[in-house]
Motif scaffolding. Structure first.
Motif, mmCIF file in Angstrom:
data_model
loop_
_atom_site.group_PDB
_atom_site.id
_atom_site.type_symbol
_atom_site.label_atom_id
_atom_site.label_comp_id
_atom_site.label_asym_id
_atom_site.label_seq_id
_atom_site.Cartn_x
_atom_site.Cartn_y
_atom_site.Cartn_z
ATOM 1 N N TRP A 1 0.843 -1.197 0.000
ATOM 2 C CA TRP A 1 0.000 0.000 0.000
ATOM 3 C C TRP A 1 0.878 1.247 0.000
ATOM 4 O O TRP A 1 1.830 1.321 0.768
ATOM 5 C CB TRP A 1 -0.888 -0.017 1.246
ATOM 6 N N PRO A 2 0.564 2.231 -0.854
ATOM 7 C CA PRO A 2 1.417 3.431 -0.894
ATOM 8 C C PRO A 2 1.455 4.121 0.474
ATOM 9 O O PRO A 2 0.419 4.247 1.135
ATOM 10 C CB PRO A 2 0.711 4.325 -1.916
ATOM 11 N N ALA A 3 2.645 4.553 0.878
ATOM 12 C CA ALA A 3 2.813 5.166 2.206
ATOM 13 C C ALA A 3 1.963 6.423 2.333
ATOM 14 O O ALA A 3 1.499 6.755 3.423
ATOM 15 C CB ALA A 3 4.284 5.488 2.447
ATOM 16 N N GLU A 4 1.751 7.115 1.219
ATOM 17 C CA GLU A 4 0.969 8.361 1.281
ATOM 18 C C GLU A 4 -0.534 8.086 1.306
ATOM 19 O O GLU A 4 -1.343 9.005 1.386
ATOM 20 C CB GLU A 4 1.333 9.294 0.119
ATOM 21 N N GLY A 5 -0.929 6.800 1.233
ATOM 22 C CA GLY A 5 -2.338 6.443 1.264
ATOM 23 C C GLY A 5 -2.980 6.576 -0.110
ATOM 24 O O GLY A 5 -2.351 7.025 -1.068
ATOM 25 N N VAL A 6 -4.231 6.145 -0.205
ATOM 26 C CA VAL A 6 -4.981 6.252 -1.460
ATOM 27 C C VAL A 6 -6.322 6.887 -1.107
ATOM 28 O O VAL A 6 -7.007 6.432 -0.197
ATOM 29 C CB VAL A 6 -5.225 4.858 -2.086
ATOM 30 N N ASP A 7 -6.652 7.933 -1.828
ATOM 31 C CA ASP A 7 -7.919 8.631 -1.554
ATOM 32 C C ASP A 7 -8.988 8.133 -2.526
ATOM 33 O O ASP A 7 -8.882 8.350 -3.730
ATOM 34 C CB ASP A 7 -7.708 10.140 -1.705
ATOM 35 N N PHE A 8 -9.998 7.463 -1.996
ATOM 36 C CA PHE A 8 -11.057 6.915 -2.848
ATOM 37 C C PHE A 8 -12.291 7.826 -2.900
ATOM 38 O O PHE A 8 -13.326 7.436 -3.438
ATOM 39 C CB PHE A 8 -11.487 5.537 -2.333
ATOM 40 N N THR A 9 -12.179 9.012 -2.342
ATOM 41 C CA THR A 9 -13.349 9.881 -2.262
ATOM 42 C C THR A 9 -13.972 10.088 -3.644
ATOM 43 O O THR A 9 -13.283 10.456 -4.603
ATOM 44 C CB THR A 9 -12.935 11.260 -1.669
ATOM 45 N N GLY A 10 -15.267 9.832 -3.741
ATOM 46 C CA GLY A 10 -16.004 10.068 -4.989
ATOM 47 C C GLY A 10 -15.751 9.022 -6.058
ATOM 48 O O GLY A 10 -16.246 9.145 -7.169
ATOM 49 N N GLU A 11 -14.986 7.968 -5.734
ATOM 50 C CA GLU A 11 -14.605 7.015 -6.783
ATOM 51 C C GLU A 11 -15.423 5.737 -6.761
ATOM 52 O O GLU A 11 -16.058 5.394 -5.765
ATOM 53 C CB GLU A 11 -13.117 6.676 -6.622
ATOM 54 N N ARG A 12 -15.338 5.034 -7.900
ATOM 55 C CA ARG A 12 -15.901 3.689 -7.992
ATOM 56 C C ARG A 12 -14.735 2.720 -7.815
ATOM 57 O O ARG A 12 -13.789 2.715 -8.607
ATOM 58 C CB ARG A 12 -16.555 3.486 -9.361
ATOM 59 N N VAL A 13 -14.807 1.936 -6.747
ATOM 60 C CA VAL A 13 -13.664 1.095 -6.365
ATOM 61 C C VAL A 13 -14.065 -0.376 -6.448
ATOM 62 O O VAL A 13 -15.185 -0.748 -6.062
ATOM 63 C CB VAL A 13 -13.207 1.420 -4.928
#
Ligand code: NA7
Length: 541
Positions: free
Chosen positions: A165-177
């Motif tokens: 997992w990327p250290a900076e995190g992943v922002d899924f806000t508003g996304e289709r995951v």
């Protein structure tokens, strides 16, 4: 001329750090190589949302130093990834281990040179060093499994594996995951991703049994209480079965009435964690007994999940509870009651390809902005075989393990002198509290090296007979349980082509420890040692 060391340690997670500590204490010249940019191993890479250990923090910690044990303040019943990473950084600094670790360096090969009896260890940064001893502390769940879905390279959004997992995190806000996989990692991540994403599609191949983790902050009183009895508590764990706190009721589930069983299982469900599996003595050995616990959890799923079709899909039907790792979740089943979450059954309708903008099963297409692979690991052997390991006469470990992994006591391999595998195949490893098992292996290896030095011996090597007898024993013990018949990563069923062998020792950490200690007390029975100056072998078997 290559640099000559006494020892190389591969990996700086729980195993590598403690091995390094012991070897430094013994006055050995030693270097650890670590692929990550910091210490932690598995706990360095697994930064996905919700990542948390499923063994309690007061057990899942080193016992080798009473001061460390007393001074460290765990805050939660189950430690989160940042908690464990912080702890291991503290350990590295407290014991001055960092200068002897070369970070961002992956060991690519380890070759035994019969000429001078050294290991030649090579890295992806061009290092080549010689060492008398080579210890593989590469972790049991560290070689990531990313299935070869056709078209995966064409996807335009991010594809992230939970174990990288990327250290900076992943922002899924508003996304289709899309999340592929519903084992421990998926189950921990899914509720949190569901809260952030616009839409979440969970692609499930096999439903897992999920019990509540019931994580909670530890009270100061609970921590003090444990600290007051730590030595005797640790001793009890060392002599026990799994090596973590779990009350094991010896009674058969089939001797209890329906009402008694329901009360016991309900109490276990409320307590959370692995408690359910300790409820009766035959849950992992008798299918009818197991069914009583499995049915209880099936009933819970039906009562939590509103849509009966979704509940049915989430319900495991074709394997005994506990024979795939029992997953601990927080709000997992409840997540499927959310409007933005869709469960997709990729058992009946498998993933056909990943496209530029989504994922296609045999019958449907899903448009996605991001894909999460919670698809697990090539467990126990994957990280070992990722290195090109060659022993006596250039024999490769991959060939030696072609029909399944083999290691005497799960720590040493015939034909590979002075090579040790921490929590290797045939040791309790993944069915135990792995920190406790790591400490036991490290202490045993340190004792072995001490023995060699005091006897003026150069090398030690497991005999083929001892290795075979041990692996036969490991297989016989597993065969008495319900584990081997289930398609799990314990038997390598998640990796196409992997030989099917139950890879861990199910005899319990206490009996296993005693066996290892007996072998040592009998001057390393089942091993061959060679003196520094003479080529002839001295058999101890
Ligand atoms: P797991 O427990 O191996 O889970 C991996 C999940 O990914 C599991 O549900 C798999 O389904 C699924 N998977 C794997 N390959 C595929 C493909 N090709 N298609 C669809 N689904 C797939 O790994 P975790 O990281 O969750 O947990 C590992 C351990 O870490 C855990 O047990 C704890 O000890 C900590 P399957 O069940 O194989 O059908």
């Amino acid at each position: 001329m290559n640099e000559q060391l006494d020892a190389v340690v591969v990996g700086a997670g729980f195993g590598g750090l403690y091995m390094l500590r012991r070897m430094k204490q013994m006055g050995l010249s030693v270097r650890a190589y670590e692929a990550g940019g910091g210490v932690g191993g598995t706990w360095y890479w697994n930064r996905y949302p919700g990542c948390r250990c499923d063994v309690e923090s007061l057990d899942y910690s080193y016992s080798f130093d009473p001061e460390l044990e007393q001074e460290w303040a765990w805050t939660d019943r189950y430690p989160s990834q940042p908690d464990v990473e912080r702890y291991l950084n503290h350990v590295a600094d407290r014991f001055g281990l960092r200068p002897d670790i070369q970070f961002d360096t992956r060991v690519t090969a380890a070759r035994f040179d019969s000429g001078d009896g050294s290991w030649v260890v090579e890295t992806d940064r061009g290092d080549s060093v010689r060492a008398t001893f080579c210890v593989l502390a590469v972790g049991c769940l560290s070689a990531r499994n990313v299935p070869a879905f056709p078209g995966i390279g064409s996807f335009e959004g991010p594809v992230v594996h939970t174990g990288a997992w990327p250290a900076e995190g992943v922002d899924f806000t508003g996304e289709r995951v899309g999340v592929i996989g519903t084992g421990s990692s998926g189950v921990q991540a899914i509720p949190l991703i569901a809260e952030q994403a616009r839409r979440l599609f969970v692609f499930q191949r096999t439903p897992h049994f999920v019990v509540p983790a019931n994580n909670h902050p530890l009270s100061a009183a609970a921590v003090d209480e444990r600290k007051a009895v730590y030595p005797s508590h640790r001793e009890m764990l060392r002599e026990g079965f799994f090596g973590f706190t779990l009350a094991l009721n010896p009674r058969s589930a089939l001797d209890a009435t329906e009402e008694e069983r329901r009360a016991v299982y309900e109490a276990a469900w409320q307590t959370g964690g692995p408690t359910l599996l300790g409820s009766f003595g035959d849950l992992l050995t008798d299918r009818a007994a197991n069914d009583t616990a499995a049915n209880f959890v099936r009933g819970k799923i039906a009562s939590i999940v509103h849509d009966p079709k979704v509940a049915a899909l989430l319900t495991p039907t074709d394997y005994p509870i506990g024979t795939k790792r029992l997953v601990q979740g927080t709000g997992y089943y409840e997540t499927y009651n959310r409007d933005n979450v869709t469960l997709v059954d990729v058992r009946s309708d498998p993933i056909r390809e990943i496209t530029r903008n989504g994922l296609a099963t045999g019958s449907s297409r899903y448009e996605l902005d991001a894909i999460v692979c919670a698809t697990g690991y090539d467990a126990v052997t994957g990280a070992v075989l990722a290195l090109d390991v060659r022993g006596r006469d250039g024999v490769s470990l991959r060939d030696h393990w072609a029909d399944g992994p083999r290691a005497y006591l799960g720590v040493a391999v015939a034909g590979f002198p002075n090579l040790f595998v921490i929590t290797g195949p045939g040791s309790p490893s993944v069915v135990s509290n792995v920190v406790l098992s790591v400490e036991q292996h490290v202490d045993w290896i340190a004792g072995c090296i001490d023995f060699l030095r005091s006897e003026d011996l150069r090398s030690i090597e497991a005999t083929g007979d001892a290795e075979s007898a041990w692996m036969d024993h490991v297989g016989e013990v597993a065969a008495k349980t319900l584990f081997p018949a289930t398609d799990s990563w314990y038997v390598g069923a998640n990796i196409p082509g992997k030989p099917r062998v139950f890879m861990a020792y199910l005899g319990g950490v206490g009996p296993y420890r005693r066996r290892c200690d007996e072998v040592a007390a009998r001057a390393y029975e089942g091993f061959v040692t060679r003196p520094a100056a003479e080529p002839a072998a001295r058999a101890s078997a």
